[in-house]
Design a protein around this motif. Structure first.
Motif, PDB file in Angstrom:
ATOM      1  N   ALA A 143       0.815  -1.419  -0.011  1.00 14.72           N
ATOM      2  CA  ALA A 143      -0.001   0.060  -0.170  1.00 14.72           C
ATOM      3  C   ALA A 143       0.542   1.305   0.000  1.00 14.72           C
ATOM      4  CB  ALA A 143      -0.784   0.280   1.134  1.00 14.72           C
ATOM      5  N   LEU A 144       2.267   1.322   0.940  1.00 11.46           N
ATOM      6  CA  LEU A 144       2.795   2.359   0.716  1.00 11.46           C
ATOM      7  C   LEU A 144       3.787   2.469  -0.709  1.00 11.46           C
ATOM      8  CD1 LEU A 144       4.558   5.114   2.480  1.00 11.46           C
ATOM      9  CD2 LEU A 144       6.050   2.487   3.230  1.00 11.46           C
ATOM     10  N   ARG A 145       4.072   1.328  -1.107  1.00 10.23           N
ATOM     11  CA  ARG A 145       4.657   1.659  -3.043  1.00 10.23           C
ATOM     12  C   ARG A 145       3.572   2.049  -3.287  1.00 10.23           C
ATOM     13  NH1 ARG A 145       4.894  -3.696  -5.651  1.00 10.23           N
ATOM     14  NH2 ARG A 145       3.204  -2.790  -6.386  1.00 10.23           N
ATOM     15  N   GLU A 146       2.652   2.007  -3.783  1.00  7.02           N
ATOM     16  CA  GLU A 146       1.344   1.747  -4.623  1.00  7.02           C
ATOM     17  C   GLU A 146       1.303   3.735  -4.183  1.00  7.02           C
ATOM     18  OE1 GLU A 146      -0.928   2.530  -7.881  1.00  7.02           O
ATOM     19  OE2 GLU A 146      -0.069   0.644  -6.895  1.00  7.02           O
ATOM     20  N   LEU A 147       0.970   3.903  -2.957  1.00  8.10           N
ATOM     21  CA  LEU A 147       1.228   5.459  -2.512  1.00  8.10           C
ATOM     22  C   LEU A 147       2.245   6.121  -3.155  1.00  8.10           C
ATOM     23  CD1 LEU A 147      -0.464   5.819   1.384  1.00  8.10           C
ATOM     24  CD2 LEU A 147      -1.424   6.266  -1.256  1.00  8.10           C
TER      25      LEU A 147
END
Length: 190
Positions: A143-147
């Protein structure tokens, strides 16, 4: 009846722990067919991996769907993954959303990703950001990577691009650290 189910569950757990995988599969399958939701997820997993049984992805999907219809977050997530692989993104999104309602991190990631990329649902970057942010704040590396990737692409504006770089680097570092401590963590399931 509950005592009988509890005894069967203990026997199934013991068979699995003792490495009697075919027996464990048979016992868990009896429980799953009798409506025990946790056993439905376990049977689906064993079928998907071929542990104690012949590998059978379509049968695994049947058991994941049964668990999902009872609201089990893992059943929702893994049935959604199966639907995604089958190209049925709209149904997959609905099951991911059911898991996300129960705060299941991988399901939340999939909802945010689907909203960002229009997978089975209309693109909604604002909702995507909110869901991904919550999952990232709770430690979900993907999720952090996608953000970070959204910010690097300028989806929230050019000013966010440097933040995106930091988010991607943080996601890689966090994912590496979590994988060193626990490679089976829900923080790393996408």
């Amino acid at each position: 009846m509950q005592a009988d189910r509890a005894e069967k569950l203990v026997a199934a757990q013991k068979a699995y722990t003792d490495g009697l995988l075919y027996l464990a599969f048979d016992l868990y399958r009896l429980l799953a067919d009798d409506g025990h939701v946790e056993s439905q997820v376990f049977v689906a997993w064993t079928l998907s991996q071929g542990i104690g049984c012949q590998k059978d992805e379509s049968q695994a999907a049947v058991y994941y769907e049964r668990a999902a219809t009872h609201g089990h977050s893992l059943g929702c997530f893994y049935f959604g993954r199966w639907l995604t692989r089958a190209g049925d993104h709209a149904r997959a999104y609905r099951f991911y959303a059911m898991g996300a309602e129960r705060r299941h991190l991988p399901s939340m990631f999939r909802v945010g990703y689907s909203l960002a990329h229009g997978k089975g649902v209309s693109v909604d970057l604002h909702r995507s950001y909110n869901v991904l942010k919550e999952a990232a704040m709770r430690g979900h590396a993907f999720a952090l990577r996608e953000l970070g990737l959204q910010d690097l692409r300028g989806r929230r504006g050019v000013a966010w691009q440097p933040v995106g770089l930091v988010e991607v680097v943080a996601a890689v570092c966090w994912g590496f650290m979590v994988s060193m401590l626990n490679d089976d963590s829900e923080f790393l399931i996408s």
